[in-house]
Design a protein around this motif. Structure first.
Motif, PDB file in Angstrom:
ATOM      1  N   ALA A 173       0.741  -1.390  -0.063  1.00 42.66           N
ATOM      2  CA  ALA A 173       0.013  -0.025   0.020  1.00 42.66           C
ATOM      3  C   ALA A 173       1.100   1.305   0.013  1.00 42.66           C
ATOM      4  N   SER A 174       0.460   2.510  -0.613  1.00 43.87           N
ATOM      5  CA  SER A 174       1.205   3.442  -0.806  1.00 43.87           C
ATOM      6  C   SER A 174       0.445   4.519  -0.168  1.00 43.87           C
ATOM      7  N   GLY A 175       0.964   5.777   0.374  1.00 41.18           N
ATOM      8  CA  GLY A 175       0.432   6.644   0.900  1.00 41.18           C
ATOM      9  C   GLY A 175      -0.062   6.508   2.237  1.00 41.18           C
ATOM     10  N   THR A 176       0.830   5.612   3.046  1.00 44.54           N
ATOM     11  CA  THR A 176       0.027   5.145   4.326  1.00 44.54           C
ATOM     12  C   THR A 176       0.462   6.460   5.426  1.00 44.54           C
ATOM     13  N   SER A 177       1.389   6.961   5.283  1.00 44.79           N
ATOM     14  CA  SER A 177       1.802   7.818   6.322  1.00 44.79           C
ATOM     15  C   SER A 177       0.809   9.062   6.913  1.00 44.79           C
ATOM     16  N   ARG A 178       0.686   8.999   8.138  1.00 45.67           N
ATOM     17  CA  ARG A 178      -0.063  10.219   8.715  1.00 45.67           C
ATOM     18  C   ARG A 178       0.618  11.866   8.770  1.00 45.67           C
ATOM     19  N   GLY A 179       1.956  11.703   8.434  1.00 43.76           N
ATOM     20  CA  GLY A 179       2.718  12.747   8.584  1.00 43.76           C
ATOM     21  C   GLY A 179       4.299  12.343   8.620  1.00 43.76           C
ATOM     22  N   PRO A 180       5.093  13.294   8.375  1.00 40.16           N
ATOM     23  CA  PRO A 180       6.522  12.831   8.439  1.00 40.16           C
ATOM     24  C   PRO A 180       6.975  12.428   9.876  1.00 40.16           C
ATOM     25  N   ALA A 194      -3.765  -1.833  17.420  1.00 37.73           N
ATOM     26  CA  ALA A 194      -2.604  -2.225  17.251  1.00 37.73           C
ATOM     27  C   ALA A 194      -2.383  -1.993  15.676  1.00 37.73           C
ATOM     28  N   GLY A 195      -1.380  -1.537  15.235  1.00 40.40           N
ATOM     29  CA  GLY A 195      -0.978  -1.155  13.803  1.00 40.40           C
ATOM     30  C   GLY A 195       0.511  -0.726  13.476  1.00 40.40           C
ATOM     31  N   PRO A 196       0.804  -0.808  12.138  1.00 40.40           N
ATOM     32  CA  PRO A 196       2.170  -0.187  12.086  1.00 40.40           C
ATOM     33  C   PRO A 196       2.316   1.337  12.427  1.00 40.40           C
ATOM     34  N   LEU A 197       3.307   1.867  12.531  1.00 38.21           N
ATOM     35  CA  LEU A 197       3.804   3.132  12.887  1.00 38.21           C
ATOM     36  C   LEU A 197       3.030   4.099  12.126  1.00 38.21           C
ATOM     37  N   GLY A 198       2.488   4.994  12.449  1.00 41.05           N
ATOM     38  CA  GLY A 198       1.974   6.191  11.587  1.00 41.05           C
ATOM     39  C   GLY A 198       2.577   6.916  10.914  1.00 41.05           C
ATOM     40  N   SER A 199       3.982   6.987  10.809  1.00 39.85           N
ATOM     41  CA  SER A 199       5.041   7.582  10.148  1.00 39.85           C
ATOM     42  C   SER A 199       5.512   6.765   8.867  1.00 39.85           C
TER      43      SER A 199
END
Length: 803
Positions: A128-135, A238-243
């Motif tokens: 999946a791409s574009g998953t980050s919530r911010g830098p 639980a989930g992967p880091l938001g960054s």
């Protein structure tokens, strides 16, 4: 990247209204295609939520929130199979957010008397791409930072007020040193809490109540995962880091819920509760990941620094960044060895060298991990050859100026971040070379300190779905190839859990630096409060370390400032006996750090045999569940009330050693609280001697501080009508008088087999016979190191020594 389990390849079925409940003997889990999960224990609902969530292409999708894009179920399937943990059944749901398939699953394992396990999976087949919530925002621990969040959520759990389950207590491992900091592990009344700590500093969650105890933690890609509290929904997920910027294809993360055993057979030597659940979680996870399930992982023989007394120069040691005169560390340690080991006979077998010994850049990071001319002018190899001492070799984070990086003229690939003044190696070849070449100059253990600083100080680690795990795994693989164990230091819960996949890691720091307690200004208790962090460390096969200590209370730094100014010029150790006792009861490294000639030989002799072999318990000292309950209730605040129990097991005989300090009130522990199946106990005072032994059914710990700390030894009395002698252990006020490192076996009639040092060691022994203490001694001379001892009616106690 985690390999895709076979379960992901099972045929798919068209989505229905709901999914079948996955059931074990006690644990039931249903994660329907409408979102969320319901978890029941013994038919009673423990948690019920309706939220499943993920993010891709900058879009948040959820099964609940109407204000964001819906997460829609596409297909469902049933799961069955087996793996290293055992046989499982389960269910899975494929979801659609934007266009990348996202699958959630749950697999249930029934481990019989050992407990039950639910593994909650999240899988991205094509990424999946574009998953980050911010830098990523390195070095700044702000709850609003993207790395404190998650990009998805499964499972979601909600604290319940179910009257059926009764009151429940909880704690979350938090902060570095496995939660062993002053601002570490957080305690909760589970039903009444309105907020749980989460994010990068949070580790496993432990919940227990009447008849049940469980642990929840990310376990696959643990370095890249968070547990996250969402206040608006009152759920913990639980989930992967938001960054993390993007998820690679065929990527899986997993969270484990371990339901501890409910019968004494599965809980021993503990009472069923938080301790038995944490131990079961760690051993089950190691089995799942293929790591040795012994304590410590790999056994003591693989690591001499866990077997023998050593000499430490860590933060708080007398010679930490200080030599005491205009001299080198090489010459001052030669003097320690000559005077304290050779002349005085203190059997310290190795040396820990701290961060003063290698080259560092302006930001404090490592540029060249080799000895400077100012510290060891003749080299580490020569010093090791002359003294026979091997090293526990300290390392910290890598500088952006490291000479090993190709970008700086070196040989290996590193990611370099100039703005953050740090770098991280990405080549397996680098770690293979570093470990193998360092073993040549005498490294016995690689100590990786500043773990959390390296990890959260780089944008690369916080924004990658794989780099953090790769870093630890490559380090571990290099150590395994070289035959070198690793000690973790300044580890968060995630590093600790991740070690379950890394066989080389066998020890870990479980407390803040010793300097926090020995310095004169603002001393802290955190260095002695190692019990809760030791629970998780030991469960994962890691021997806990409480760090260095001074064994004498008489030594002070000189007023003259030659050899550099001492780090803590007014430092003094007021409780050396307590320091030595706590270190021994961790079952980890024991390393005094006194000035030349100042070490207390008789006190250190209580930690070990005459040859320096440490007399350890089988399991390190951990808080009794009754103590944890006081912390949850808030009657004992952090830094107050430490009462820990270490267990020694010889054949099937169990001995408990209880150490208590800083108790604000008395506390009574029953035989059941200590894990004994019989209520008839024998107890004796470890600070006074075996002559205090007496029969009892409970032990009561009185209010105390540090100077009047309590050390009690407990075992079960002989069965009613039996005339067997009960071993109390060896005399001489050993901190562990019944260590399996001394005693090989105990027969049904009380006869014991033991070992000593054949160059003149005398081992006093004591037995409890019909309410009376009977004593004898084993004298090991002429190279004879084996003995059989016991009590014979009519003649009394005896000991026969042989070759």
């Amino acid at each position: 990247i985690s390999k895709m389990p076979k379960m992901w390849q099972l045929p798919m079925f068209v989505v229905g209204v709901t999914l079948q409940v996955v059931s074990g003997a006690r644990l039931d889990v249903v994660c329907p295609n409408t979102g969320g999960c319901k978890i029941s224990i013994d038919g009673k609902v423990w948690s019920s939520t309706v939220d499943t969530m993920t993010r891709e292409r900058g879009v948040d999708c959820s099964t609940v929130d109407g204000g964001i894009s819906p997460l829609t179920a596409v297909r469902t399937r049933e799961l069955s199979g087996s793996d290293a943990m055992g046989t499982y059944t389960g269910t899975a749901v494929e979801w659609k957010c934007v266009d990348a398939p996202f699958e959630t699953s749950v697999r249930l394992y029934d481990l019989g008397a050992e407990g039950e396990v639910a593994v909650f999976g999240q899988h991205w087949a094509i990424g999946a791409s574009g998953t980050s919530r911010g830098p990523a925002n390195p070095r700044h621990q702000d709850p609003l930072n993207a790395q404190e969040s998650t990009i998805s959520g499964h499972p979601s759990i909600m604290p319940t007020t179910s009257a059926d389950l009764g009151p429940q207590s909880a704690f979350i491992y938090y902060n570095q040193m496995v939660g062993g900091m002053a601002d570490g592990t957080k305690y909760y009344n589970w039903q009444d809490n309105t907020s749980l700590v989460g994010g990068t500093m949070a580790g496993p969650l432990v919940v227990w109540g009447e008849g049940h105890s469980l642990v929840i933690a990310p376990v696959t890609q643990a370095m890249e995962m968070n547990m996250r509290w969402i206040p608006a929904k009152s759920i913990y997920t639980a989930g992967p880091l938001g960054s993390i910027d993007d998820i690679p294809s065929n990527y899986t993360v997993e969270t484990m819920l371990f339901l501890g055993p409910s019968t004494s057979v599965g809980c021993l030597p503990f009472a069923c509760g938080a301790n038995s659940a944490v131990r079961g979680f760690g051993q089950t996870l190691r089995k799942y990941k293929g790591k040795d399930t012994a304590f410590p992982a790999g056994g003591y023989a693989a690591d001499p620094t866990l077997q023998y007394l050593g000499y430490y120069s860590d933060n708080g040691a007398y010679y930490y960044y200080y030599t005491g005169k205009d001299d080198t560390f090489e010459s001052i340690f030669e003097e320690v060895h000559a005077k304290d080991v050779v002349q005085r006979g203190i059997p310290m077998k190795y040396l820990q060298i701290d961060s003063y010994w290698y080259f560092k850049g302006g930001s404090g990071g490592v540029t060249n991990w080799s000895a400077t001319n100012e510290t060891f002018p003749n080299g580490l190899a020569k010093f090791s050859a002359e003294t026979g001492w091997k090293y526990v070799a300290h390392n910290r984070y890598w500088s952006d100026e490291t000479v090993y990086a190709k970008d700086n003229g070196g040989e290996w690939d590193f990611i370099i971040e100039k703005d953050n003044h740090k770098a991280i190696p990405t080549s397996q070849g680098f770690w293979d070379w570093l470990m193998a070449s360092s073993k040549e100059w005498g490294m016995a253990v690689y100590e990786q300190d500043w773990l959390h600083n390296e990890w959260e100080g780089l944008s690369a680690t916080l924004s990658s779905a794989t780099l953090s795990s790769q870093w630890l795994e490559q380090m571990g693989a290099g150590a395994t190839k070289a035959g070198v164990p690793i000690q973790y230091c300044m580890a968060y819960g995630r590093h600790t859990v991740a070690s379950a996949s890394i066989p080389a890691v066998n020890q870990i720091r479980a407390s803040d630096d010793y300097a926090t307690g020995v310095k004169a200004t603002d001393p802290k208790n955190a260095n002695l409060y190692v019990g809760t962090s030791s629970m998780l460390a030991a469960a994962l096969g890691l021997a806990p370390s409480k760090d260095v200590f001074w064994s004498s209370s008489s030594e002070r730094y000189p007023l003259t400032k030659s050899g550099g100014a001492p780090k803590y010029p007014l430092a003094r150790e007021h409780f050396p006996e307590l320091q030595a006792a706590v270190a021994t009861l961790t079952a980890g490294p024991v390393g005094p750090g006194d000035a030349v000639g100042e070490a207390n030989a008789s006190l250190l002799g209580r930690t070990c045999r005459a040859d320096g072999l440490l007399l350890k318990p089988s399991w390190p000292a951990v808080p009794a569940d009754a103590v944890l309950a006081h912390r949850v209730a808030g009657t004992w605040t952090p830094g107050q009330g430490e009462a820990n129990v270490a267990y020694s097991i010889v054949s099937s005989k169990v001995f408990a050693t209880v150490i208590a300090m800083d108790l604000p009130e008395s506390i009574t522990l029953s035989a059941a609280d200590l894990g004994f199946t019989s209520s008839n106990l024998i107890v004796w005072d470890g600070r006074i001697g075996v002559g205090t032994a007496h029969a009892t059914t409970t032990i009561t710990l009185q209010p105390c501080g540090k100077a009047d700390h309590q050390l009690l030894h407990v075992t079960e009395a002989a069965a009613a009508g039996s005339d067997s002698a009960v071993l109390l252990g060896e005399g001489g006020l050993k901190f562990i008088p019944h260590s399996p490192m001394r005693f090989e076996s105990i027969a049904a009639d009380g006869t014991v087999a033991l070992h000593g040092v054949g160059s003149g060691e005398t081992v006093p022994l004591a037995f409890f016979v019909d309410g009376v203490v009977k004593e004898t001694s084993c004298v090991f001379t002429g190279g004879k190191s084996n003995a059989v001892a016991g009590y014979a009616a009519g003649t009394g106690p005896y000991c026969t020594v042989s070759a």
